[in-house]
Design a protein around this motif. Structure first.
Motif, short mmCIF file in Angstrom:
data_model
loop_
_atom_site.label_atom_id
_atom_site.label_comp_id
_atom_site.label_asym_id
_atom_site.label_seq_id
_atom_site.Cartn_x
_atom_site.Cartn_y
_atom_site.Cartn_z
N ASP A 198 0.84 -1.19 0.00
CA ASP A 198 0.00 0.00 0.00
C ASP A 198 0.89 1.25 0.00
OD1 ASP A 198 -1.92 1.94 0.31
OD2 ASP A 198 -2.59 1.29 2.29
N LYS A 199 1.08 1.83 -1.19
CA LYS A 199 1.83 3.09 -1.35
C LYS A 199 3.24 3.00 -0.75
CE LYS A 199 -1.71 5.23 -3.24
NZ LYS A 199 -2.57 4.03 -3.35
N VAL A 200 3.97 1.95 -1.11
CA VAL A 200 5.31 1.73 -0.57
C VAL A 200 6.32 2.66 -1.25
CG1 VAL A 200 7.22 0.08 -0.42
CG2 VAL A 200 4.89 -0.63 0.15
N ASP A 201 7.01 3.45 -0.45
CA ASP A 201 8.07 4.34 -0.92
C ASP A 201 9.40 3.89 -0.33
OD1 ASP A 201 6.24 5.92 -2.30
OD2 ASP A 201 6.00 7.33 -0.65
N LEU A 202 10.34 3.56 -1.20
CA LEU A 202 11.69 3.19 -0.78
C LEU A 202 12.70 3.92 -1.66
CD1 LEU A 202 11.68 -0.72 -0.37
CD2 LEU A 202 11.84 0.96 1.46
N PHE A 239 15.66 -3.71 5.52
CA PHE A 239 14.23 -3.76 5.22
C PHE A 239 13.60 -4.73 6.22
CE2 PHE A 239 10.94 -4.57 1.62
CZ PHE A 239 10.14 -3.54 2.12
N LEU A 240 12.88 -4.20 7.21
CA LEU A 240 12.41 -5.00 8.33
C LEU A 240 10.90 -5.17 8.33
CD1 LEU A 240 14.50 -3.59 11.33
CD2 LEU A 240 15.06 -5.44 9.77
N GLY A 241 10.48 -6.33 8.79
CA GLY A 241 9.07 -6.63 8.94
C GLY A 241 8.91 -8.13 9.11
N PRO A 242 7.86 -8.58 9.83
CA PRO A 242 7.66 -10.01 10.01
C PRO A 242 7.17 -10.66 8.73
CG PRO A 242 5.82 -8.82 10.94
CD PRO A 242 6.81 -7.78 10.48
N ASN A 243 7.04 -11.97 8.76
CA ASN A 243 6.49 -12.69 7.61
C ASN A 243 5.12 -12.16 7.27
OD1 ASN A 243 8.76 -14.34 7.52
ND2 ASN A 243 7.85 -15.90 8.83
N GLY A 244 4.89 -11.93 5.98
CA GLY A 244 3.59 -11.44 5.54
C GLY A 244 3.44 -9.94 5.53
N ARG A 250 4.88 -2.60 7.70
CA ARG A 250 3.84 -3.24 8.51
C ARG A 250 2.56 -3.30 7.70
NH1 ARG A 250 -0.31 -2.09 12.41
NH2 ARG A 250 -0.19 -3.53 14.20
N LYS A 251 2.07 -4.51 7.49
CA LYS A 251 0.83 -4.72 6.73
C LYS A 251 0.87 -3.98 5.39
CE LYS A 251 -2.03 -5.59 10.80
NZ LYS A 251 -3.21 -5.18 11.61
N GLY A 252 2.01 -4.08 4.71
CA GLY A 252 2.14 -3.52 3.36
C GLY A 252 2.43 -2.04 3.30
N GLN A 253 2.64 -1.39 4.45
CA GLN A 253 2.92 0.03 4.47
C GLN A 253 4.25 0.30 5.16
OE1 GLN A 253 -0.57 1.62 6.52
NE2 GLN A 253 -1.50 2.20 4.57
N ILE A 254 5.02 1.26 4.62
CA ILE A 254 6.24 1.70 5.30
C ILE A 254 5.83 2.60 6.46
CG2 ILE A 254 8.42 2.92 5.07
CD1 ILE A 254 8.36 0.34 3.51
N VAL A 255 6.15 2.17 7.67
CA VAL A 255 5.71 2.93 8.85
C VAL A 255 6.82 3.80 9.43
CG1 VAL A 255 3.85 1.34 9.48
CG2 VAL A 255 6.17 0.92 10.33
N GLU A 256 8.08 3.49 9.06
CA GLU A 256 9.17 4.33 9.58
C GLU A 256 10.43 4.08 8.76
OE1 GLU A 256 10.28 6.11 13.91
OE2 GLU A 256 9.54 4.06 13.81
#
Length: 306
Positions: free
Chosen positions: A20-24, A34-39, A203-209
């Motif tokens: 969802d609107k991922v900016d990298l 690039f951090l985040g749990p499975n899924g 988190r859940k498809g979004q970059i949160v930080e």
């Protein structure tokens, strides 16, 4: 020109929105964790960057080229290591390394030999006999022996023992010193903390930080443990403090970094005997965004055991 960039990247699987609107962004010579749990969307993002999946909307570019339309050109300039390396069972490890390297256009045999020695890999064995850790070594050796501009590593140390993980860290630092660019997805926070210039949490498809470790720590709380000669009262009138615990004249609490100075001045007037200041770890920063999910999992576990 940025080595890697995504803008408002969206990906759907049916009605489920995976991204969802991922900016990298990734600059040349930078290592991004690039951090985040499975899924969470890490591997989906990486597969789009590799041209293995089509995005639904947004942009995904490497070296200024479109990740889908120009994937052949892009792959000549990058090396990729997945978290579970699958190999041809009837080939030896050395033959697979040579094959990967030649597909990219050439191989540095001296570098190949050095890496096989460092990773303690027997290249004469058939891949069917390799453990998961040894299969992972083959992928890492093939990648690090390649003279490319970008390394995309998706859980690269999966299956490696602590000694080999140390060798991996040294190799990434060497690539960094040579001006190479690295995108690294990992569950091993020690790797990320040691190697990465910046961190993006999904988190859940979004970059949160996104930011450097020091920048992220500025937004988090520091833990203070202090022993004073005089009782401490009214600490919360000086600045907001959290999770205050007291035993005799020992006090432990958390505080936002912006409020540390006035609290230290206040404590100094109470005759400080001992003081320990602990900045948030990368795990603490990560769990700021996933603490609610951990609490939910623990609640489910307790419900099942009741």
């Amino acid at each position: 020109m940025k080595t890697l960039e995504t803008k408002s990247l969206d990906k759907f699987y049916g009605k489920f929105q995976a991204l969802d609107k991922v900016d990298l962004t990734l600059e040349q010579g930078e290592v991004l964790g690039f951090l985040g749990p499975n899924g969470a969307g890490k591997t989906t993002t990486i597969r789009i960057l590799l041209g293995l999946l089509r995005k639904n909307s947004g942009e995904a570019k490497l070296f200024g080229l479109d990740a889908w339309q120009d994937s052949v050109k892009i792959h000549r300039r990058l090396a990729y290591v997945p978290g579970d390396v699958n190999l041809w069972p009837n080939l030896t490890g050395g033959e697979v390394i040579d094959l990967f390297s030649k597909l990219r256009g050439g191989i540095d045999y001296k570098r190949r030999e050095q890496l096989m020695n460092r990773f303690d890999l027997d290249p004469t064995k058939k891949c069917s006999t390799y453990s998961k850790g040894n299969r992972q070594k083959v992928g890492l050796i093939a990648a690090f022996a390649s003279d490319v501009d970008l390394y995309i590593l998706d859980e690269p140390t999966s299956g490696l023992d602590p000694l080999m993980m140390s060798v991996f860290q040294d190799c990434v630092l060497e690539m960094k010193q040579q001006g190479k660019t690295v995108l690294m997805s990992s569950h091993i926070l020690a790797d990320v903390e040691k190697l990465c210039d910046r961190i993006s949490i999904i988190r859940k498809g979004q970059i949160v930080e996104t930011g450097s470790l020091s920048q992220l720590r500025q937004k988090a709380r520091t833990t203070i443990l202090v022993e004073t000669g005089r009782p401490v009262t009214g600490l919360d009138t000086i600045a907001p403090v959290y999770n205050l615990r007291q035993k005799d004249n020992q006090y432990q609490f958390e505080i936002d970094n912006a409020h540390i100075d006035p609290v230290m001045q206040y404590l100094a007037g109470r005759h400080i005997k001992q003081l320990t200041s602990t900045p948030p770890s990368l795990e603490d920063l990560f769990m700021r965004h996933y603490g609610d999910e951990l609490a939910e999992l623990n609640s489910r576990k307790e419900g099942k055991s009741a």
